[in-house]
Scaffold this motif. Structure first.
Motif, PDB file in Angstrom:
ATOM      1  N   GLY A  78       0.796  -1.228   0.000  1.00 25.68           N
ATOM      2  CA  GLY A  78       0.000   0.000   0.000  1.00 25.68           C
ATOM      3  C   GLY A  78       0.829   1.279   0.000  1.00 25.68           C
ATOM      4  N   ARG A  79       2.144   1.154  -0.260  1.00 21.59           N
ATOM      5  CA  ARG A  79       2.979   2.362  -0.256  1.00 21.59           C
ATOM      6  C   ARG A  79       3.283   2.810  -1.673  1.00 21.59           C
ATOM      7  NH1 ARG A  79       4.917   3.650   4.894  1.00 21.59           N
ATOM      8  NH2 ARG A  79       5.062   1.854   6.270  1.00 21.59           N
ATOM      9  N   LYS A  80       3.597   4.089  -1.779  1.00 23.41           N
ATOM     10  CA  LYS A  80       3.935   4.614  -3.092  1.00 23.41           C
ATOM     11  C   LYS A  80       5.434   4.527  -3.337  1.00 23.41           C
ATOM     12  CE  LYS A  80       0.365   7.782  -2.692  1.00 23.41           C
ATOM     13  NZ  LYS A  80       0.479   8.668  -1.590  1.00 23.41           N
ATOM     14  N   TRP A  81       5.782   4.438  -4.598  1.00 24.05           N
ATOM     15  CA  TRP A  81       7.180   4.345  -5.000  1.00 24.05           C
ATOM     16  C   TRP A  81       8.003   5.489  -4.417  1.00 24.05           C
ATOM     17  CZ3 TRP A  81      10.798   1.290  -6.565  1.00 24.05           C
ATOM     18  CH2 TRP A  81      11.929   1.793  -7.198  1.00 24.05           C
ATOM     19  N   SER A  82       7.389   6.669  -4.362  1.00 25.24           N
ATOM     20  CA  SER A  82       8.157   7.840  -3.930  1.00 25.24           C
ATOM     21  C   SER A  82       8.313   7.942  -2.414  1.00 25.24           C
ATOM     22  CB  SER A  82       7.468   9.103  -4.445  1.00 25.24           C
ATOM     23  OG  SER A  82       6.118   9.099  -4.009  1.00 25.24           O
ATOM     24  N   SER A  83       7.680   7.044  -1.650  1.00 27.72           N
ATOM     25  CA  SER A  83       7.750   7.221  -0.198  1.00 27.72           C
ATOM     26  C   SER A  83       9.166   6.907   0.316  1.00 27.72           C
ATOM     27  CB  SER A  83       6.734   6.323   0.505  1.00 27.72           C
ATOM     28  OG  SER A  83       7.169   4.993   0.459  1.00 27.72           O
ATOM     29  N   PRO A  84       9.581   7.609   1.377  1.00 28.87           N
ATOM     30  CA  PRO A  84      10.942   7.390   1.904  1.00 28.87           C
ATOM     31  C   PRO A  84      11.158   5.945   2.343  1.00 28.87           C
ATOM     32  CG  PRO A  84       9.720   9.064   3.189  1.00 28.87           C
ATOM     33  CD  PRO A  84       8.830   8.642   2.077  1.00 28.87           C
ATOM     34  N   GLN A  85      10.088   5.307   2.824  1.00 29.73           N
ATOM     35  CA  GLN A  85      10.233   3.935   3.294  1.00 29.73           C
ATOM     36  C   GLN A  85      10.581   3.003   2.141  1.00 29.73           C
ATOM     37  OE1 GLN A  85       7.632   5.889   3.945  1.00 29.73           O
ATOM     38  NE2 GLN A  85       7.569   6.094   6.165  1.00 29.73           N
ATOM     39  N   VAL A  86       9.980   3.281   0.977  1.00 28.79           N
ATOM     40  CA  VAL A  86      10.283   2.443  -0.186  1.00 28.79           C
ATOM     41  C   VAL A  86      11.717   2.696  -0.650  1.00 28.79           C
ATOM     42  CG1 VAL A  86       9.683   1.969  -2.598  1.00 28.79           C
ATOM     43  CG2 VAL A  86       7.873   2.208  -0.885  1.00 28.79           C
ATOM     44  N   ARG A  87      12.131   3.954  -0.624  1.00 28.46           N
ATOM     45  CA  ARG A  87      13.510   4.280  -1.029  1.00 28.46           C
ATOM     46  C   ARG A  87      14.494   3.506  -0.143  1.00 28.46           C
ATOM     47  NH1 ARG A  87      11.889   5.422  -4.659  1.00 28.46           N
ATOM     48  NH2 ARG A  87      13.913   4.844  -5.439  1.00 28.46           N
ATOM     49  N   ASN A  88      14.188   3.502   1.126  1.00 26.53           N
ATOM     50  CA  ASN A  88      15.035   2.810   2.085  1.00 26.53           C
ATOM     51  C   ASN A  88      15.083   1.305   1.783  1.00 26.53           C
ATOM     52  OD1 ASN A  88      16.368   2.037   4.401  1.00 26.53           O
ATOM     53  ND2 ASN A  88      14.535   2.099   5.672  1.00 26.53           N
ATOM     54  N   ALA A  89      13.912   0.731   1.491  1.00 24.81           N
ATOM     55  CA  ALA A  89      13.865  -0.711   1.195  1.00 24.81           C
ATOM     56  C   ALA A  89      14.628  -1.022  -0.091  1.00 24.81           C
ATOM     57  CB  ALA A  89      12.416  -1.165   1.085  1.00 24.81           C
TER      58      ALA A  89
END
Ligand code: AMP
Length: 612
Positions: A78-89
């Motif tokens: 449910g997260r967007k590509w641009s979210s910091p959490q995704v960048r971190n992953a």
């Protein structure tokens, strides 16, 4: 007695492990998997031959097939590509994460892209099969749990995953609430309990009132959906990588297989340090040196080091507990029981921190790994069997609202409102001859719309051409018992419900939202705003007048004592800001300045009174 076709399973879809349970003859029971384990790793893999593996079997081959083994997919759902959490992953995962067609997240396994919901569906399907093997019959109905702090996008994506897995998801419930259900079920107790839930990927705290009549009412909830055991593991990995770099000048992160081995070893060491004071991380042949000699990683770690590495993470959970108690308007001594949920709560330092904060020993009454699935099964049974006297009243963890002119977040349903709930509000057009309006539906706690989670975009078309402010539109926001949001809009002139295009939130980037914030062309303006603005403006002007009246006296006092020059400068700045905010017609800014003006006014009055 429920018939077999009405069986419902409860699934705790965890970041690290998942668990499935059922109520059998009134007794909530965890169903073991084929290997006899009560929990199953939430891991999936695709082998070179294209075979799909789920659970323990996926975990066992993770090191040799790191790129095609997915763990902790729940952190991405449910997260967007641009979210910091995704960048971190993206930066730290051993599998490949790429951008999907709707700015969503995709995972690549053997050249094929999967959505995160599809990955989670594979885990859910495995839980379904575990239940079917045990019961010897098909099962379709399920209650699935999610972290209490999950937003609407994450809830919807989890529900989608259930559907993909062939499940009829009759309810989504919050993990800490499920834990409290499992604790309170069949016990006829009346108590206020706090559930501290620290799992592999998320942290939640909920405060509930358990009524003797089978009512479970959540008073407040909060959390962090990117704070969990994985973060503690990451700290240990950093520490090991750093040590290795100092010794050999080689970055182990470059090698996916080494990274996967480090991850396993870090988690193992962390778990061991819950029962022993010191342990050894031993990874022979971790990498080759530049001269092609095999290098080994061998290092001992003690509990104190682990505690130092993770101290700020634990502190963060305590801060959230403090805030939640405040939100619940309760004192610590009003909490009668503290339940520990999630694998991380086996950590002695965490147990001490919780005990220290709540000033009471946590209860031993629930099993940290199993109580969530058990509670979900209990809720499933209660939903099917109406003779069960059990009512669950949960709350929404995030405020719900829309973006209004100027990029502000207008809250319609506050955080911690009991769900299901609905609110209506009348809006009107913001410019002449406006035939379409756009509403951005958002969830979050920030005043700035672009800092909140965008849930969807409304476009309401076919409005009558009229001067601005004349066409009235009634917007209804609804949160159902799953915590899932829906929105409707009605043109009050025609009394007809208009068709609404709701674009999936992942279809918009933060940049696009930002652009909408600045253009704000077709947005609605809230009816109430004018009156509210007038009231705020009057108050601001009254305070400005009062402060200006006191200014000469205060300046004189300050000049003679040479004390408080700063305060005078600050007061001047506040007056200036308040005048500007009024000029700009900026409601939120005026409200903010009213606070500053009140403080200044109180201070000025104090200074003058003291002198006289
Ligand atoms: P859950 O999401 O509730 O399954 O919790 C999983 C998390 O708990 C993972 O990060 C595990 O490494 C962690 N965990 C499991 N057992 C222990 C233990 N004995 N000590 C510390 N952490 C643990």
């Amino acid at each position: 007695m429920a018939t077999s076709s009405e069986r419902v399973i409860g699934i705790d879809l965890g970041t690290t492990n998942s668990c499935v349970a059922i109520v059998e003859n009134g007794v909530p029971t965890v169903i073991p998997n084929r290997g006899g384990y009560k929990t199953t790793p939430s891991m999936i893999a695709v082998t070179e031959a294209g075979k799909r593996l789920v659970g323990h079997i996926a975990k066992r081959q993770a090191i040799t097939n790191a790129e095609n083994t997915v763990y902790a997919a729940k952190r991405l759902i449910g997260r967007k590509w641009s979210s910091p959490q995704v960048r971190n992953a993206v930066a730290t995962s051993s599998y490949r994460i790429v951008e999907g067609p709707h700015q969503d997240v995709r995972i690549v396994l053997r050249e094929k892209e999967y959505s995160v919901a599809e990955i989670s569906a594979m885990v859910l399907q495995e839980m379904k099969v575990i239940a079917e093997d045990y019961l010897g019959e098909p099962v379709t109905k399920a209650v699935i749990t999610v972290p209490a702090y999950f937003n609407d996008n994450q809830r919807k994506a989890t529900k989608d995953a259930g559907e993909i897995a062939g499940l009829d998801v009759i309810r989504i419930i919050n993990e800490p609430t499920a834990a409290a259900l499992s604790y309170g079920y069949g016990r006829n107790i009346e108590k206020i309990v706090a559930v501290y839930d620290f799992g592999g990927g998320t942290f939640d705290i909920s405060i509930l009132e358990i009524g003797g009549n089978g009512v479970f009412k959540v008073i407040a909830t909060a959390g962090d959906t990117f704070l969990g055991g994985e973060d503690v593991d990451a700290r240990i990995i950093d520490w090991l990588v750093q040590g290795f770099r100092e010794e050999h000048n080689i970055d182990l992160r470059q090698d996916r297989m080494a990274l996967q081995r480090l991850k396993d070893a870090a988690e193992k060491a962390k778990c061991e340090l819950s029962s022993v004071r010191e342990t050894e991380v031993n990874l022979p042949f971790i990498i080759s040196s530049g001269r092609n000699e095999a290098l080994h990683l061998q290092r001992s770690i003690d509990r104190q080091t682990l505690e130092e590495l993770s101290a700020d993470l634990i502190e963060r959970t305590v801060d959230i507990c403090r805030q939640t108690l405040e939100d619940a308007r309760l004192d610590k001594d009003e909490i009668e029981e503290v339940l520990l949920v999630g694998g991380m709560t086996r950590t002695p330092k965490i147990q001490m921190a919780v005990q220290g904060f709540f000033e009471r020993e946590p209860s031993k009454g629930v099993h940290p790994d199993e109580c969530v699935a058990l509670g979900a099964a209990v809720q499933g049974m209660a939903l099917l069997d109406q003779s069960q006297q059990m009512i669950l009243l949960d709350v929404t963890p995030h405020a719900l609202g829309i973006m209004t002119q100027g990029g502000y977040f207008e809250e319609l349903i506050p955080q911690n409102t009991t769900v299901p709930t609905h609110r209506q509000k009348i809006f009107t057009t913001s410019r002449d001859n406006q035939t379409a309006v756009k509403i951005l539906v958002m969830q979050g706690e920030s005043e700035r719309a672009d800092e909140n989670e965008l849930l969807g975009e409304f476009i309401l078309t076919g409005l009558r051409r009229a001067p601005k402010g004349q066409v009235e539109i009634e917007v209804t926001f609804e949160i159902n018992a799953d915590g899932i949001v829906s929105v409707r809009a009605k043109d009050l002139e025609t009394a007809k419900e208009q068709s609404i295009d709701v674009t999936a939130s992942s279809g918009l980037t933060r940049d696009e939202v930002q652009k909408m914030v600045s253009s704000a062309k077709d947005q609605l303006v809230e009816r109430r705003s004018t009156e509210e603005f007038e009231a705020a403006k009057q108050e601001a002007e009254r305070l400005v007048g009062e402060i200006e009246r006191l200014f000469p006296q205060v300046e004189q006092i300050v000049a003679s004592s040479d004390f408080g020059r700063d305060a005078i400068e600050k007061a001047r700045a506040i007056l200036e800001k308040a005048r500007n905010a009024v000029k700009r017609h900026d409601l939120v800014a005026v409200k903010e300045q009213v606070e500053g003006l009140s403080r200044t006014h109180r201070m000025f009055r104090g200074v003058v009174a003291k002198k006289n």
